[in-house]
Scaffold this motif. Structure first.
Motif, PDB file in Angstrom:
ATOM      1  N   MET A 169       0.822  -1.209   0.000  1.00 28.86           N
ATOM      2  CA  MET A 169       0.000   0.000   0.000  1.00 28.86           C
ATOM      3  C   MET A 169       0.857   1.261   0.000  1.00 28.86           C
ATOM      4  SD  MET A 169      -3.136  -0.884  -0.295  1.00 28.86           S
ATOM      5  CE  MET A 169      -4.102   0.531   0.222  1.00 28.86           C
ATOM      6  N   ALA A 170       1.987   1.228   0.718  1.00 30.20           N
ATOM      7  CA  ALA A 170       2.885   2.384   0.743  1.00 30.20           C
ATOM      8  C   ALA A 170       3.498   2.625  -0.632  1.00 30.20           C
ATOM      9  CB  ALA A 170       3.978   2.183   1.786  1.00 30.20           C
ATOM     10  N   VAL A 171       3.931   1.558  -1.292  1.00 29.92           N
ATOM     11  CA  VAL A 171       4.529   1.695  -2.618  1.00 29.92           C
ATOM     12  C   VAL A 171       3.499   2.247  -3.611  1.00 29.92           C
ATOM     13  CG1 VAL A 171       5.529   0.454  -4.579  1.00 29.92           C
ATOM     14  CG2 VAL A 171       6.293  -0.062  -2.247  1.00 29.92           C
ATOM     15  N   SER A 172       2.292   1.733  -3.568  1.00 28.40           N
ATOM     16  CA  SER A 172       1.258   2.225  -4.483  1.00 28.40           C
ATOM     17  C   SER A 172       0.927   3.688  -4.197  1.00 28.40           C
ATOM     18  CB  SER A 172       0.003   1.355  -4.387  1.00 28.40           C
ATOM     19  OG  SER A 172      -0.580   1.422  -3.101  1.00 28.40           O
ATOM     20  N   TRP A 173       0.883   4.048  -2.939  1.00 30.53           N
ATOM     21  CA  TRP A 173       0.633   5.440  -2.543  1.00 30.53           C
ATOM     22  C   TRP A 173       1.756   6.336  -3.061  1.00 30.53           C
ATOM     23  CZ3 TRP A 173       1.261   7.104   3.272  1.00 30.53           C
ATOM     24  CH2 TRP A 173       0.938   8.467   3.412  1.00 30.53           C
ATOM     25  N   ALA A 174       3.001   5.891  -2.865  1.00 30.28           N
ATOM     26  CA  ALA A 174       4.147   6.677  -3.323  1.00 30.28           C
ATOM     27  C   ALA A 174       4.114   6.868  -4.835  1.00 30.28           C
ATOM     28  CB  ALA A 174       5.446   6.001  -2.897  1.00 30.28           C
ATOM     29  N   LEU A 175       3.795   5.819  -5.560  1.00 28.19           N
ATOM     30  CA  LEU A 175       3.747   5.921  -7.021  1.00 28.19           C
ATOM     31  C   LEU A 175       2.645   6.860  -7.485  1.00 28.19           C
ATOM     32  CD1 LEU A 175       4.433   2.206  -7.971  1.00 28.19           C
ATOM     33  CD2 LEU A 175       5.945   4.168  -8.349  1.00 28.19           C
ATOM     34  N   SER A 176       1.533   6.854  -6.783  1.00 27.77           N
ATOM     35  CA  SER A 176       0.455   7.777  -7.152  1.00 27.77           C
ATOM     36  C   SER A 176       0.895   9.220  -6.944  1.00 27.77           C
ATOM     37  CB  SER A 176      -0.819   7.481  -6.357  1.00 27.77           C
ATOM     38  OG  SER A 176      -0.690   7.841  -4.992  1.00 27.77           O
ATOM     39  N   MET A 177       1.654   9.470  -5.866  1.00 29.25           N
ATOM     40  CA  MET A 177       2.159  10.815  -5.614  1.00 29.25           C
ATOM     41  C   MET A 177       3.216  11.202  -6.639  1.00 29.25           C
ATOM     42  SD  MET A 177       0.333  11.956  -3.244  1.00 29.25           S
ATOM     43  CE  MET A 177       1.228  13.507  -3.086  1.00 29.25           C
ATOM     44  N   CYS A 178       4.020  10.237  -7.056  1.00 26.66           N
ATOM     45  CA  CYS A 178       4.994  10.501  -8.120  1.00 26.66           C
ATOM     46  C   CYS A 178       4.273  10.940  -9.392  1.00 26.66           C
ATOM     47  CB  CYS A 178       5.825   9.249  -8.406  1.00 26.66           C
ATOM     48  SG  CYS A 178       7.046   8.838  -7.142  1.00 26.66           S
ATOM     49  N   TYR A 179       3.181  10.265  -9.709  1.00 25.49           N
ATOM     50  CA  TYR A 179       2.432  10.624 -10.919  1.00 25.49           C
ATOM     51  C   TYR A 179       1.823  12.016 -10.797  1.00 25.49           C
ATOM     52  CZ  TYR A 179      -0.746  10.612 -14.831  1.00 25.49           C
ATOM     53  OH  TYR A 179      -1.389  10.960 -15.995  1.00 25.49           O
ATOM     54  N   VAL A 180       1.251  12.308  -9.645  1.00 22.90           N
ATOM     55  CA  VAL A 180       0.619  13.611  -9.446  1.00 22.90           C
ATOM     56  C   VAL A 180       1.634  14.740  -9.613  1.00 22.90           C
ATOM     57  CG1 VAL A 180      -0.411  15.108  -7.682  1.00 22.90           C
ATOM     58  CG2 VAL A 180      -1.282  12.791  -8.003  1.00 22.90           C
ATOM     59  N   LYS A 181       2.837  14.538  -9.060  1.00 23.21           N
ATOM     60  CA  LYS A 181       3.838  15.607  -9.082  1.00 23.21           C
ATOM     61  C   LYS A 181       4.698  15.609 -10.348  1.00 23.21           C
ATOM     62  CE  LYS A 181       4.203  15.989  -4.045  1.00 23.21           C
ATOM     63  NZ  LYS A 181       5.103  15.952  -2.871  1.00 23.21           N
ATOM     64  N   GLN A 198      -5.247   2.881  -9.192  1.00 21.95           N
ATOM     65  CA  GLN A 198      -6.483   3.276  -8.514  1.00 21.95           C
ATOM     66  C   GLN A 198      -6.294   4.579  -7.742  1.00 21.95           C
ATOM     67  OE1 GLN A 198      -8.206   0.288  -5.879  1.00 21.95           O
ATOM     68  NE2 GLN A 198      -9.053   1.908  -4.587  1.00 21.95           N
ATOM     69  N   LYS A 199      -5.185   4.660  -7.026  1.00 24.27           N
ATOM     70  CA  LYS A 199      -4.930   5.860  -6.226  1.00 24.27           C
ATOM     71  C   LYS A 199      -4.727   7.086  -7.120  1.00 24.27           C
ATOM     72  CE  LYS A 199      -3.115   3.644  -2.060  1.00 24.27           C
ATOM     73  NZ  LYS A 199      -3.996   4.330  -1.101  1.00 24.27           N
ATOM     74  N   ILE A 200      -4.109   6.882  -8.280  1.00 29.39           N
ATOM     75  CA  ILE A 200      -3.947   7.988  -9.223  1.00 29.39           C
ATOM     76  C   ILE A 200      -5.311   8.490  -9.683  1.00 29.39           C
ATOM     77  CG2 ILE A 200      -3.134   8.621 -11.531  1.00 29.39           C
ATOM     78  CD1 ILE A 200      -0.804   6.613 -11.061  1.00 29.39           C
ATOM     79  N   THR A 201      -6.203   7.568 -10.032  1.00 31.19           N
ATOM     80  CA  THR A 201      -7.525   7.971 -10.543  1.00 31.19           C
ATOM     81  C   THR A 201      -8.398   8.586  -9.456  1.00 31.19           C
ATOM     82  OG1 THR A 201      -8.482   5.762 -10.181  1.00 31.19           O
ATOM     83  CG2 THR A 201      -7.477   6.199 -12.330  1.00 31.19           C
ATOM     84  N   GLU A 202      -8.048   8.349  -8.201  1.00 30.60           N
ATOM     85  CA  GLU A 202      -8.811   8.934  -7.097  1.00 30.60           C
ATOM     86  C   GLU A 202      -8.353  10.344  -6.747  1.00 30.60           C
ATOM     87  OE1 GLU A 202      -9.917   4.738  -4.774  1.00 30.60           O
ATOM     88  OE2 GLU A 202      -8.253   6.000  -4.063  1.00 30.60           O
ATOM     89  N   SER A 203      -7.238  10.759  -7.319  1.00 33.42           N
ATOM     90  CA  SER A 203      -6.688  12.077  -6.994  1.00 33.42           C
ATOM     91  C   SER A 203      -7.448  13.194  -7.700  1.00 33.42           C
ATOM     92  CB  SER A 203      -5.209  12.142  -7.376  1.00 33.42           C
ATOM     93  OG  SER A 203      -4.707  13.463  -7.193  1.00 33.42           O
ATOM     94  N   TYR A 204      -7.785  14.234  -6.959  1.00 29.23           N
ATOM     95  CA  TYR A 204      -8.467  15.388  -7.563  1.00 29.23           C
ATOM     96  C   TYR A 204      -7.495  16.231  -8.381  1.00 29.23           C
ATOM     97  CZ  TYR A 204      -6.327  18.232  -3.875  1.00 29.23           C
ATOM     98  OH  TYR A 204      -5.427  18.869  -3.049  1.00 29.23           O
ATOM     99  N   ARG A 205      -6.189  15.921  -8.287  1.00 34.22           N
ATOM    100  CA  ARG A 205      -5.183  16.685  -9.035  1.00 34.22           C
ATOM    101  C   ARG A 205      -4.866  16.069 -10.403  1.00 34.22           C
ATOM    102  NH1 ARG A 205      -0.506  17.651  -4.637  1.00 34.22           N
ATOM    103  NH2 ARG A 205      -1.244  15.631  -3.842  1.00 34.22           N
ATOM    104  N   VAL A 206      -5.586  15.000 -10.750  1.00 27.00           N
ATOM    105  CA  VAL A 206      -5.394  14.362 -12.048  1.00 27.00           C
ATOM    106  C   VAL A 206      -6.614  14.650 -12.908  1.00 27.00           C
ATOM    107  CG1 VAL A 206      -5.051  12.172 -13.257  1.00 27.00           C
ATOM    108  CG2 VAL A 206      -3.956  12.557 -11.026  1.00 27.00           C
TER     109      VAL A 206
END
Length: 240
Positions: free
Chosen positions: A169-181, A205-213
């Motif tokens: 879960m941490a790795v997936s979270w980190a990758l989603s933040m990498c994509y956002v930034k 999934q976490k990327i698609t849940e971000s309001y910044r994408v």
């Protein structure tokens, strides 16, 4: 202090909040229910006094006692090498995602000591302990997602091999933040990664849940999902 830290924490405990917190922390059973603002207030007071003596003798019976120690380390003023020594002593006490993530967020001295902290955290990615790896990953996502580090972060995250739910879960979270930034570098990585299906799909999934994408990018990301067999991890306890 006239009262011990343990006595103060017990006095601050809230029964309703205990039930709420305990439900979010299914891997432990020692939550007494002290709200985070109260812990931070106490941590700041300890950090202004003889915090070294406190850390040397601090009890770790309750979740809040461990959380408090981590918070104190976020507020202390000392040479970076000395703080890293205390951080290394603290990390083995981390046994849940909440202590891990709050501890990492509080280590603001990282901002002025980036290379030193980077060299400190990277070896933890090779640990066989779930929360040691999560510590390193959460430190990366909090303080290092920028042009100077993105290539190294993506390479290192791709090499993480641990079956622990809270690592994945941490790795997936980190990758989603990498994509956002930094979407360009991250999308190139996502197209060529060697992640397991659970971590990869959870990152998408976490990327698609971000309001910044933006919607168009979310549509593209959804189209990159891998088909998978049902994994027991998908029915694991929910994380924040």
């Amino acid at each position: 202090m006239d009262k011990t830290i343990k006595e103060k924490l017990v006095e601050l405990a809230d029964a309703d909040y205990q039930k709420f917190s305990a439900a979010l922390l299914p891997t432990i059973d020692n939550v007494i229910g002290v709200r985070l603002p109260e812990l931070r207030k106490l941590a700041k007071t300890i950090a202004k006094g003889d915090w070294r003596a406190y850390l040397e003798h601090a009890d770790s019976d309750f979740f809040e006692e461990v959380m408090l120690q981590g918070m104190v380390l976020g507020y202390v003023k000392a040479d970076p090498e000395e703080i890293l020594h205390y951080i290394a002593d603290f990390i083995p006490k981390i046994d849940n995602w909440s202590v891990c993530d709050s501890f990492c967020t509080g280590l603001k001295f990282t901002l002025k000591n980036k290379e030193q902290m980077w060299d400190f955290i990277v070896p933890y990615l090779l640990s066989d302990k779930e929360y040691e790896i999560r510590f390193a990953v959460v430190m990366m996502l909090n303080f290092f997602i920028e042009e100077a580090y993105i290539s190294r972060i993506l390479q290192l995250l791709d090499k993480v091999r641990h079956e622990g739910y809270y690592v994945k879960m941490a790795v997936s979270w980190a990758l989603s933040m990498c994509y956002v930034k930094l979407p360009a570098a991250t999308i190139d990585y996502l197209r060529t990664n060697t992640l397991d299906d659970f971590t990869y799909n959870k990152a998408l999934q976490k990327i698609t849940e971000s309001y910044r994408v933006d919607p168009e990018s979310k549509k593209m990301i959804r189209g990159m999902k891998r088909n998978r067999k049902t994994s027991p991890l998908y029915s694991s306890v929910a994380e924040k």
